[in-house]
Design an enzyme around this catalytic site. Sequence first.
Site, PDB file in Angstrom:
ATOM      1  N   TYR A 138       2.449   0.189  -8.116  1.00  0.00           N
ATOM      2  CA  TYR A 138       2.100   1.614  -8.419  1.00  0.00           C
ATOM      3  C   TYR A 138       0.791   1.788  -8.893  1.00  0.00           C
ATOM      4  O   TYR A 138       0.586   1.659 -10.089  1.00  0.00           O
ATOM      5  CB  TYR A 138       3.251   2.285  -8.911  1.00  0.00           C
ATOM      6  CG  TYR A 138       3.053   3.787  -9.293  1.00  0.00           C
ATOM      7  CD1 TYR A 138       2.130   4.609  -8.187  1.00  0.00           C
ATOM      8  CD2 TYR A 138       4.072   4.676  -9.842  1.00  0.00           C
ATOM      9  CE1 TYR A 138       1.954   5.829  -8.283  1.00  0.00           C
ATOM     10  CE2 TYR A 138       3.765   6.074  -9.944  1.00  0.00           C
ATOM     11  CZ  TYR A 138       2.851   6.523  -9.119  1.00  0.00           C
ATOM     12  OH  TYR A 138       2.617   8.001  -9.220  1.00  0.00           O
ATOM     13  N   LYS A 166       1.473   1.008  -3.744  1.00  0.00           N
ATOM     14  CA  LYS A 166       1.410   2.388  -3.512  1.00  0.00           C
ATOM     15  C   LYS A 166       0.016   2.725  -3.923  1.00  0.00           C
ATOM     16  O   LYS A 166      -0.108   2.956  -5.199  1.00  0.00           O
ATOM     17  CB  LYS A 166       2.590   3.066  -4.398  1.00  0.00           C
ATOM     18  CG  LYS A 166       2.674   4.706  -4.163  1.00  0.00           C
ATOM     19  CD  LYS A 166       3.835   5.437  -4.527  1.00  0.00           C
ATOM     20  CE  LYS A 166       3.637   6.214  -5.922  1.00  0.00           C
ATOM     21  NZ  LYS A 166       2.853   7.383  -5.816  1.00  0.00           N
TER      22      LYS A 166
HETATM   23  O1  NGF Z   1       2.372  13.535  -8.284  1.00  0.00           O
HETATM   24  C1  NGF Z   1       1.363  12.929  -8.347  1.00  0.00           C
HETATM   25  C2  NGF Z   1       0.643  12.723  -9.424  1.00  0.00           C
HETATM   26  N1  NGF Z   1       1.433  12.070  -7.006  1.00  0.00           N
HETATM   27  C3  NGF Z   1       2.054  12.240  -5.829  1.00  0.00           C
HETATM   28  C4  NGF Z   1       2.703  10.931  -5.537  1.00  0.00           C
HETATM   29  O2  NGF Z   1       1.507  10.174  -5.544  1.00  0.00           O
HETATM   30  C5  NGF Z   1       3.428  10.716  -6.862  1.00  0.00           C
HETATM   31  C6  NGF Z   1       1.632  13.031  -4.645  1.00  0.00           C
HETATM   32  O3  NGF Z   1       2.567  13.035  -3.704  1.00  0.00           O
HETATM   33  C7  NGF Z   1       4.447   9.791  -6.439  1.00  0.00           C
HETATM   34  O4  NGF Z   1       4.662   9.002  -5.520  1.00  0.00           O
HETATM   35  C8  NGF Z   1       5.545   9.665  -7.675  1.00  0.00           C
HETATM   36  O5  NGF Z   1       6.440  10.304  -7.861  1.00  0.00           O
HETATM   37  O6  NGF Z   1       5.358   8.718  -8.416  1.00  0.00           O
HETATM   38  C9  NGF Z   1       1.088  14.340  -5.206  1.00  0.00           C
HETATM   39  O7  NGF Z   1       1.927  14.985  -6.130  1.00  0.00           O
HETATM   40  C10 NGF Z   1       0.642  15.193  -3.777  1.00  0.00           C
HETATM   41  O8  NGF Z   1      -0.169  14.226  -3.199  1.00  0.00           O
HETATM   42  C11 NGF Z   1      -0.285  16.345  -4.562  1.00  0.00           C
HETATM   43  O9  NGF Z   1      -1.385  16.078  -5.299  1.00  0.00           O
HETATM   44  O10 NGF Z   1      -0.600  12.722  -9.057  1.00  0.00           O
END
Ligand code: NGF
Length: 294
Positions: A138, A166
Amino acid sequence: MKNADMKGIYSALLVSFDENGKVNEKGLREIIRHNIDKMKVDGLYVGGSTGENFMLSTEEKREIFRIAKDEAKDSIKLIAQVGSINVYESVALAQYATELGYDAISAVTPFYYKFTFQEIKDYYNTIINSVENRLIIYSIPALTGVNMSVAQFGELFENEKIIGVKFTAADFFLLERLRKAYPDHLIYAGFDEMMLPAAVCGIDGAIGSTFNVNGIRARQIYELAQAGKIEEALKIQHVTNDLISAILANGLYPTIKELLKLQGVDAGYCHRPMASADEGQKAVAKEIFDNYLG
Ligand code: NGF
Protein backbone atom coordinates in the site's frame (compact mmCIF):
# COMPACT_ATOMS: atom_id res chain seq x y z
CA MET A 1 -1.27 -12.84 -15.65
CA LYS A 2 -0.62 -14.46 -12.27
CA ASN A 3 -3.14 -13.57 -9.56
CA ALA A 4 -5.65 -12.40 -12.16
CA ASP A 5 -8.41 -13.53 -9.79
CA MET A 6 -7.67 -10.40 -7.73
CA LYS A 7 -8.37 -7.89 -10.50
CA GLY A 8 -11.33 -5.55 -10.20
CA ILE A 9 -13.13 -2.81 -8.32
CA TYR A 10 -12.73 -2.79 -4.54
CA SER A 11 -14.38 -0.48 -2.03
CA ALA A 12 -12.07 0.73 0.69
CA LEU A 13 -14.47 -0.25 3.44
CA LEU A 14 -15.88 2.40 5.78
CA VAL A 15 -16.54 1.34 9.37
CA SER A 16 -19.54 2.38 11.43
CA PHE A 17 -18.63 3.46 14.98
CA ASP A 18 -20.90 4.37 17.86
CA GLU A 19 -20.61 7.69 19.72
CA ASN A 20 -17.94 6.24 22.01
CA GLY A 21 -15.75 4.94 19.21
CA LYS A 22 -16.78 1.29 19.48
CA VAL A 23 -17.39 -0.72 16.32
CA ASN A 24 -21.11 -0.75 15.49
CA GLU A 25 -21.42 -4.31 14.18
CA LYS A 26 -24.92 -3.94 12.78
CA GLY A 27 -23.92 -0.79 10.90
CA LEU A 28 -20.71 -2.33 9.62
CA ARG A 29 -22.65 -5.30 8.28
CA GLU A 30 -25.05 -2.92 6.54
CA ILE A 31 -22.16 -1.07 4.86
CA ILE A 32 -20.74 -4.39 3.65
CA ARG A 33 -24.13 -5.51 2.30
CA HIS A 34 -24.61 -2.17 0.55
CA ASN A 35 -21.26 -2.60 -1.18
CA ILE A 36 -22.01 -6.15 -2.26
CA ASP A 37 -25.69 -5.82 -3.16
CA LYS A 38 -25.95 -2.24 -4.47
CA MET A 39 -22.45 -1.17 -5.50
CA LYS A 40 -21.72 -4.62 -6.97
CA VAL A 41 -18.02 -4.39 -6.12
CA ASP A 42 -15.63 -7.23 -6.83
CA GLY A 43 -14.08 -6.95 -3.41
CA LEU A 44 -13.46 -5.03 -0.22
CA TYR A 45 -10.24 -3.51 1.10
CA VAL A 46 -10.68 -3.88 4.85
CA GLY A 47 -8.70 -1.92 7.42
CA GLY A 48 -7.42 0.87 5.19
CA SER A 49 -7.33 4.62 5.67
CA THR A 50 -11.04 4.73 4.90
CA GLY A 51 -11.65 2.24 7.71
CA GLU A 52 -10.07 4.81 10.10
CA ASN A 53 -7.74 1.92 10.89
CA PHE A 54 -4.77 3.82 12.26
CA MET A 55 -6.86 5.09 15.19
CA LEU A 56 -7.90 1.59 16.31
CA SER A 57 -6.63 -1.02 18.75
CA THR A 58 -5.40 -4.42 17.55
CA GLU A 59 -8.53 -6.02 19.01
CA GLU A 60 -10.78 -3.64 17.08
CA LYS A 61 -8.89 -4.35 13.84
CA ARG A 62 -9.39 -8.09 14.41
CA GLU A 63 -13.08 -7.54 15.13
CA ILE A 64 -13.54 -5.69 11.82
CA PHE A 65 -11.71 -8.41 9.85
CA ARG A 66 -13.90 -11.05 11.49
CA ILE A 67 -17.19 -9.23 10.84
CA ALA A 68 -16.29 -8.45 7.22
CA LYS A 69 -15.47 -12.07 6.45
CA ASP A 70 -18.52 -13.33 8.29
CA GLU A 71 -20.82 -11.00 6.33
CA ALA A 72 -19.22 -11.32 2.90
CA LYS A 73 -18.28 -14.99 3.19
CA ASP A 74 -16.84 -16.04 -0.18
CA SER A 75 -19.15 -13.86 -2.30
CA ILE A 76 -16.44 -11.30 -3.13
CA LYS A 77 -12.67 -10.93 -2.73
CA LEU A 78 -11.35 -9.62 0.57
CA ILE A 79 -8.04 -7.86 1.17
CA ALA A 80 -6.95 -7.20 4.78
CA GLN A 81 -4.80 -4.11 5.34
CA VAL A 82 -2.53 -5.13 8.23
CA GLY A 83 0.17 -2.48 7.98
CA SER A 84 1.31 -0.73 11.15
CA ILE A 85 4.56 0.76 12.35
CA ASN A 86 4.50 -2.09 14.89
CA VAL A 87 5.61 -4.94 12.62
CA TYR A 88 4.69 -7.52 15.28
CA GLU A 89 1.11 -6.25 15.21
CA SER A 90 1.17 -6.52 11.39
CA VAL A 91 2.36 -10.13 11.59
CA ALA A 92 -0.34 -11.04 14.12
CA LEU A 93 -3.03 -9.39 11.99
CA ALA A 94 -1.73 -11.04 8.81
CA GLN A 95 -1.92 -14.41 10.52
CA TYR A 96 -5.43 -13.72 11.77
CA ALA A 97 -6.71 -12.53 8.38
CA THR A 98 -5.15 -15.54 6.69
CA GLU A 99 -6.82 -17.92 9.17
CA LEU A 100 -10.13 -16.20 8.42
CA GLY A 101 -9.63 -16.91 4.72
CA TYR A 102 -8.78 -13.46 3.34
CA ASP A 103 -7.73 -13.65 -0.31
CA ALA A 104 -4.74 -11.35 0.19
CA ILE A 105 -3.21 -9.04 2.72
CA SER A 106 -1.90 -5.54 2.19
CA ALA A 107 0.36 -3.34 4.25
CA VAL A 108 0.95 0.38 4.16
CA THR A 109 4.59 1.42 3.93
CA PRO A 110 5.78 1.99 7.52
CA PHE A 111 5.45 5.68 8.36
CA TYR A 112 6.29 8.40 10.91
CA TYR A 113 9.95 7.42 11.40
CA LYS A 114 12.12 7.83 8.35
CA PHE A 115 12.76 4.13 7.77
CA THR A 116 15.47 3.16 5.28
CA PHE A 117 14.53 1.11 2.25
CA GLN A 118 16.29 -1.91 3.80
CA GLU A 119 14.05 -1.54 6.85
CA ILE A 120 10.97 -1.26 4.65
CA LYS A 121 12.01 -4.38 2.73
CA ASP A 122 12.57 -6.26 5.99
CA TYR A 123 9.09 -5.16 7.15
CA TYR A 124 7.37 -6.51 4.05
CA ASN A 125 9.29 -9.78 3.96
CA THR A 126 8.72 -10.34 7.68
CA ILE A 127 4.97 -9.88 7.30
CA ILE A 128 4.40 -11.98 4.21
CA ASN A 129 6.84 -14.75 5.14
CA SER A 130 4.86 -15.31 8.34
CA VAL A 131 1.77 -16.48 6.40
CA GLU A 132 0.66 -18.60 3.47
CA ASN A 133 -0.87 -15.70 1.61
CA ARG A 134 -0.09 -12.95 -0.92
CA LEU A 135 0.66 -9.31 -0.22
CA ILE A 136 -0.17 -6.04 -1.92
CA ILE A 137 2.02 -3.05 -1.04
CA TYR A 138 0.00 0.00 0.00
CA SER A 139 1.85 3.05 -1.30
CA ILE A 140 0.40 6.42 -0.33
CA PRO A 141 3.34 8.87 -0.25
CA ALA A 142 1.22 11.94 0.52
CA LEU A 143 0.28 10.49 3.90
CA THR A 144 3.36 8.37 4.71
CA GLY A 145 6.17 10.43 3.19
CA VAL A 146 7.56 7.21 1.69
CA ASN A 147 8.44 7.42 -2.01
CA MET A 148 9.83 4.30 -3.66
CA SER A 149 11.54 4.05 -7.03
CA VAL A 150 10.80 1.61 -9.85
CA ALA A 151 13.89 -0.37 -8.84
CA GLN A 152 12.85 -0.49 -5.18
CA PHE A 153 9.40 -1.83 -6.09
CA GLY A 154 11.29 -4.43 -8.13
CA GLU A 155 13.36 -5.43 -5.10
CA LEU A 156 10.18 -5.96 -3.10
CA PHE A 157 8.63 -7.95 -5.96
CA GLU A 158 11.59 -10.34 -5.82
CA ASN A 159 9.59 -12.02 -3.08
CA GLU A 160 7.07 -13.99 -5.16
CA LYS A 161 4.41 -13.58 -2.48
CA ILE A 162 4.42 -9.79 -2.98
CA ILE A 163 2.05 -9.60 -5.91
CA GLY A 164 1.27 -5.96 -6.48
CA VAL A 165 0.77 -2.42 -5.29
CA LYS A 166 -2.11 -0.17 -4.38
CA PHE A 167 -0.86 2.99 -6.02
CA THR A 168 -2.36 6.02 -4.29
CA ALA A 169 -0.43 8.80 -5.98
CA ALA A 170 -0.78 11.25 -8.82
CA ASP A 171 2.58 10.37 -10.35
CA PHE A 172 1.57 8.99 -13.75
CA PHE A 173 5.16 8.82 -14.97
CA LEU A 174 5.96 6.41 -12.13
CA LEU A 175 2.73 4.51 -12.73
CA GLU A 176 3.56 4.03 -16.42
CA ARG A 177 7.13 2.97 -15.58
CA LEU A 178 5.86 0.41 -13.06
CA ARG A 179 3.32 -0.93 -15.56
CA LYS A 180 6.01 -1.41 -18.19
CA ALA A 181 8.57 -2.89 -15.81
CA TYR A 182 6.24 -5.30 -13.98
CA PRO A 183 3.52 -6.47 -16.37
CA ASP A 184 2.81 -9.52 -14.19
CA HIS A 185 2.21 -7.61 -10.98
CA LEU A 186 -1.14 -6.16 -9.98
CA ILE A 187 -1.48 -2.39 -9.89
CA TYR A 188 -4.56 -0.87 -8.29
CA ALA A 189 -5.39 2.82 -8.67
CA GLY A 190 -5.89 4.45 -5.27
CA PHE A 191 -7.19 7.88 -6.23
CA ASP A 192 -10.77 7.59 -7.44
CA GLU A 193 -10.68 11.01 -9.11
CA MET A 194 -7.77 9.84 -11.30
CA MET A 195 -9.11 6.45 -12.26
CA LEU A 196 -9.43 7.14 -15.96
CA PRO A 197 -5.81 8.22 -16.57
CA ALA A 198 -4.69 5.32 -14.40
CA ALA A 199 -6.86 2.95 -16.43
CA VAL A 200 -5.29 4.25 -19.63
CA CYS A 201 -1.91 3.31 -18.11
CA GLY A 202 -3.13 -0.26 -17.75
CA ILE A 203 -4.08 -0.77 -14.10
CA ASP A 204 -5.63 -4.07 -12.99
CA GLY A 205 -8.25 -2.53 -10.77
CA ALA A 206 -8.96 0.20 -8.28
CA ILE A 207 -9.49 0.55 -4.54
CA GLY A 208 -11.41 3.58 -3.39
CA SER A 209 -13.32 5.20 -0.57
CA THR A 210 -15.92 6.80 -2.80
CA PHE A 211 -16.88 3.44 -4.31
CA ASN A 212 -18.92 2.88 -1.12
CA VAL A 213 -21.42 5.28 -2.71
CA ASN A 214 -20.26 5.63 -6.33
CA GLY A 215 -19.17 2.08 -7.13
CA ILE A 216 -21.39 1.71 -10.18
CA ARG A 217 -19.85 4.72 -11.95
CA ALA A 218 -16.37 3.58 -10.94
CA ARG A 219 -16.90 0.26 -12.69
CA GLN A 220 -18.26 2.01 -15.77
CA ILE A 221 -15.15 4.20 -16.04
CA TYR A 222 -12.87 1.20 -15.62
CA GLU A 223 -14.68 -1.02 -18.10
CA LEU A 224 -15.17 1.70 -20.73
CA ALA A 225 -11.47 2.58 -20.53
CA GLN A 226 -10.53 -1.07 -20.93
CA ALA A 227 -12.74 -1.21 -24.02
CA GLY A 228 -10.96 1.87 -25.42
CA LYS A 229 -14.08 4.05 -25.09
CA ILE A 230 -12.20 6.96 -23.58
CA GLU A 231 -14.65 9.75 -24.43
CA GLU A 232 -17.53 7.89 -22.82
CA ALA A 233 -15.38 7.06 -19.81
CA LEU A 234 -14.34 10.71 -19.49
CA LYS A 235 -17.97 11.85 -19.33
CA ILE A 236 -18.53 9.56 -16.34
CA GLN A 237 -15.25 10.63 -14.76
CA HIS A 238 -16.41 14.26 -15.05
CA VAL A 239 -19.63 13.54 -13.12
CA THR A 240 -17.69 11.40 -10.66
CA ASN A 241 -15.22 14.21 -10.06
CA ASP A 242 -18.01 16.75 -9.52
CA LEU A 243 -19.22 14.37 -6.82
CA ILE A 244 -15.75 13.77 -5.36
CA SER A 245 -14.91 17.51 -5.33
CA ALA A 246 -18.11 18.17 -3.39
CA ILE A 247 -17.36 15.32 -0.96
CA LEU A 248 -13.78 16.48 -0.37
CA ALA A 249 -14.90 20.09 0.22
CA ASN A 250 -17.39 18.90 2.86
CA GLY A 251 -15.07 16.41 4.66
CA LEU A 252 -14.27 13.05 3.06
CA TYR A 253 -15.23 10.27 5.45
CA PRO A 254 -17.97 12.13 7.40
CA THR A 255 -19.66 13.02 4.12
CA ILE A 256 -19.50 9.49 2.68
CA LYS A 257 -21.02 8.25 5.95
CA GLU A 258 -23.85 10.78 5.62
CA LEU A 259 -24.41 9.72 1.99
CA LEU A 260 -24.77 6.13 3.17
CA LYS A 261 -27.18 7.14 5.94
CA LEU A 262 -29.35 8.89 3.35
CA GLN A 263 -29.72 5.46 1.73
CA GLY A 264 -30.77 3.80 4.97
CA VAL A 265 -27.34 2.41 5.86
CA ASP A 266 -26.34 2.86 9.51
CA ALA A 267 -22.86 4.26 8.83
CA GLY A 268 -22.60 5.70 12.34
CA TYR A 269 -20.01 8.12 13.64
CA CYS A 270 -16.37 8.74 12.78
CA HIS A 271 -13.71 7.66 15.26
CA ARG A 272 -12.28 10.48 17.40
CA PRO A 273 -10.16 12.48 16.95
CA MET A 274 -11.81 12.50 13.52
CA ALA A 275 -15.00 14.52 13.88
CA SER A 276 -18.37 13.32 12.60
CA ALA A 277 -20.49 15.53 10.36
CA ASP A 278 -22.09 18.54 12.05
CA GLU A 279 -25.51 19.88 11.06
CA GLY A 280 -24.04 22.08 8.31
CA GLN A 281 -22.12 19.18 6.78
CA LYS A 282 -25.22 17.00 6.98
CA ALA A 283 -27.21 19.60 5.04
CA VAL A 284 -24.52 19.78 2.35
CA ALA A 285 -24.39 15.97 2.19
CA LYS A 286 -28.12 15.96 1.45
CA GLU A 287 -27.54 18.40 -1.44
CA ILE A 288 -24.70 16.22 -2.74
CA PHE A 289 -26.93 13.18 -2.53
CA ASP A 290 -29.76 14.89 -4.43
CA ASN A 291 -27.39 16.23 -7.10
CA TYR A 292 -25.36 13.10 -7.80
CA LEU A 293 -26.78 10.00 -6.17
CA GLY A 294 -30.54 10.45 -5.81
O1 NGF B 1 -8.76 8.15 1.56
C1 NGF B 1 -7.70 8.15 0.99
C2 NGF B 1 -6.56 8.85 1.61
N1 NGF B 1 -7.51 7.56 -0.18
C3 NGF B 1 -8.54 6.74 -0.80
C4 NGF B 1 -8.05 5.39 -1.03
O2 NGF B 1 -6.81 5.39 -1.70
C5 NGF B 1 -7.92 4.87 0.39
C6 NGF B 1 -9.13 7.33 -2.03
O3 NGF B 1 -10.21 6.53 -2.38
C7 NGF B 1 -7.91 3.50 0.55
O4 NGF B 1 -7.94 2.76 -0.36
C8 NGF B 1 -7.86 3.07 1.94
O5 NGF B 1 -8.89 3.11 2.61
O6 NGF B 1 -6.81 2.67 2.39
C9 NGF B 1 -9.58 8.77 -1.77
O7 NGF B 1 -10.38 8.81 -0.62
C10 NGF B 1 -10.38 9.33 -2.92
O8 NGF B 1 -9.66 9.17 -4.10
C11 NGF B 1 -10.70 10.81 -2.68
O9 NGF B 1 -9.53 11.57 -2.72
O10 NGF B 1 -5.95 9.69 0.71
